[in-house]
Design a protein around this motif. Sequence first.
Motif, PDB file in Angstrom:
ATOM      1  N   ALA A   1       0.896  -1.220   0.020  1.00  0.00           N
ATOM      2  CA  ALA A   1      -0.106  -0.147  -0.038  1.00  0.00           C
ATOM      3  C   ALA A   1       0.760   1.036   0.023  1.00  0.00           C
ATOM      4  O   ALA A   1       1.737   1.200   0.772  1.00  0.00           O
TER       5      ALA A   1
ATOM      6  N   ALA B   1      -5.344   5.739  -0.497  1.00  0.00           N
ATOM      7  CA  ALA B   1      -5.151   4.713   0.493  1.00  0.00           C
ATOM      8  C   ALA B   1      -4.893   5.457   1.838  1.00  0.00           C
ATOM      9  O   ALA B   1      -5.526   5.086   2.935  1.00  0.00           O
TER      10      ALA B   1
ATOM     11  N   ASP C   1      -8.378   6.839   3.231  1.00  0.00           N
ATOM     12  CA  ASP C   1      -9.141   5.730   3.699  1.00  0.00           C
ATOM     13  C   ASP C   1      -8.656   5.260   5.189  1.00  0.00           C
ATOM     14  O   ASP C   1      -9.049   4.891   5.848  1.00  0.00           O
TER      15      ASP C   1
ATOM     16  N   HIS D   1      -7.410  -2.291  -3.823  1.00  0.00           N
ATOM     17  CA  HIS D   1      -7.433  -0.768  -2.830  1.00  0.00           C
ATOM     18  C   HIS D   1      -7.670  -1.339  -1.570  1.00  0.00           C
ATOM     19  O   HIS D   1      -7.112  -0.965  -0.476  1.00  0.00           O
TER      20      HIS D   1
ATOM     21  N   GLN E   1      -5.661  -3.818   0.392  1.00  0.00           N
ATOM     22  CA  GLN E   1      -4.498  -3.117   0.994  1.00  0.00           C
ATOM     23  C   GLN E   1      -4.841  -2.388   2.397  1.00  0.00           C
ATOM     24  O   GLN E   1      -4.056  -2.410   3.129  1.00  0.00           O
ATOM     25  N   VAL E   2      -5.902  -1.744   2.104  1.00  0.00           N
ATOM     26  CA  VAL E   2      -6.067  -0.592   3.245  1.00  0.00           C
ATOM     27  C   VAL E   2      -6.442  -1.497   4.214  1.00  0.00           C
ATOM     28  O   VAL E   2      -6.112  -1.271   5.524  1.00  0.00           O
TER      29      VAL E   2
ATOM     30  N   CYS F   1      -3.384  -3.286   5.975  1.00  0.00           N
ATOM     31  CA  CYS F   1      -2.418  -2.272   6.439  1.00  0.00           C
ATOM     32  C   CYS F   1      -3.125  -1.900   8.025  1.00  0.00           C
ATOM     33  O   CYS F   1      -2.650  -1.656   8.997  1.00  0.00           O
TER      34      CYS F   1
END
Length: 583
Positions: A313, A325, A328, A355, A358-359, A362
């Motif tokens: 990310a 990202a 978010d 997306h 990844q968010v 993370c």
Amino acid sequence: MNSITKALTAIVIAAFEQCGYDPALGEVTPSDRPDICQFQCNGAFAGAKLYRKAPFMIAEEVAALLREKSEFSSAEVVKPGFINLILTDEYILSVVKEIAADEHAGIPQAENPQTIVIDYGGPNVAKPLHIGHLRSAIIGQAMKNLARACGHKVYSDVHLGDWGLQIGLVIAELNERFPERRCFAADFDPERDSVEPLSAELLCEVYPFASNKSKEDEAFKEKAHIATYELQNGRAGYTALWKEILRVSVADLKENYSRLGVDFDYWYGESDADKYIPELMKILEEKGLSYESDGALVVDVQQEDDKAPIPPAIVRKSDNSSIYATTDLATIIQRERDFKPDKIWYVVDKRQELHFTQVFRCAKRAQLVPQETELELLGFGTMNGSDGKPYKTRDGGVMRLSDLIETVTESSEKRLESSAFVSEENRSEYARKLGMAALKFGDLINHRAKDYIFDIDKFLSAEGKTGIYILYTISRINSIMNKAEGLKPEFRGIYTDAEREIMLRLLMTGDAFRLAMSEKAPNYVCENAYQLAVAFSRFYHENRILDEEDEDKKLSWLALSLTVKRVITKHLDVLGIETVENM
Ligand code: ARG
């Protein structure tokens, strides 16, 4: 109220237990063969493995106990070991009466109500809503209504795209057109200076213009990037201009959403997450998660069991600007602080799946939310035209949402011109409601993750799985009830197969809602509403309710009609579809 399969499962579990078997085997499901039985339990098969016994024998032992229960008129074992169940009319009627009296119309209430944040809408400031925004709005609204109908606490947030490059593009273009305006001056002072008002028309025209220009004109693109950066770093004139853009844009968005019957508890935007970004960056750094890569700051999200590589990310780009990202992630911090949600659902085009993967990863790695918090993308497919490609205007452009609403309302109005029921003065109100019902049901009847074809003639048809067909059913019941004035509807028995069909459908409603909730897919609510309407139509055509001479039947049928109306209306409320009195 419990859903019917839960209520029956409790009975069958007790029977398995009484026979000395694992209660978990007692799960009841609707029948695969409705021509043979109403419900079934297949637990004897798993039991056979556990107890090294023929499934038939286990099933027989359990069924023998079930036959003594007042709920079942038949509990038959079919080889090699299915338990087929049929309910007694007394029991069916008692549950239907319970549904009729239930304030939630039979929708099972959550045992542990959860706090859910739903992120849907996702419009971008300064860009008009287009049909790509339709699905997020209506699916999101339906999911919100559904979760609330099941007793959860829900907060909806529109999550405006109000902080990105699109604003920089608009600022850069306005600067070229109106260089003399104070907001562009380096010494702009919010105490002394003010911003000239903008119009919605101007904004709508400026963004696409600027966006095209930036594709051809490198210098202009650079300007837009700088403007974005300066805005995000607090340049006073740009902040004032941004507020004006926001004011005009949000008013326009609110108007469009309200035409769709869609609303939000919070009108937060990406900009509201901005103040959490320093904190986010600090957490990522302190936990040793972020590192430099090609001048950007990134966080690894790859997991061992991934079949394909998932790129890291990116949380800060090489030019120091923060991106999608980042906002978010920062928004997750904000939501955790404000709402402590058990779940955050994002109703967004499924093409954004990477997306969100990844968010979410993370966010979990950085412990922005507890591990058990559910972060989930409720991804949706595309609305296509008859050519199977994303729906376009006649000249191939992206269709504005307001134009789509216009088109649907017009088609609906044309059909009403020949209606004997709808007076001229009611026509436009009806056209709006029927048009929206057609559009929403036509969308929501498809599983959200699937693409579907927009076909307004089909959606507006009174036949088939359409919103119009369901509104017809309600209107039919209204006209029966109007003519039944003075009679007191009351359930007194079950007299025909068609009634039993309807009642079984009413019984299945709780399960349909539970499934919709667990799959996070409103199409199960649509399907159940449709099946209820079909069952009612059959009954309606087979019987002359108001002419019936037997008082017991007549009052029962009226009670049934009223209950069907109430339960279907509940479905429509969840779907965000308004009913009409008569059509
Ligand atoms: N504004 C975004 C877009 O137009 C959608 C936002 C979806 N929500 C989110 N939390 N990222 O693609």
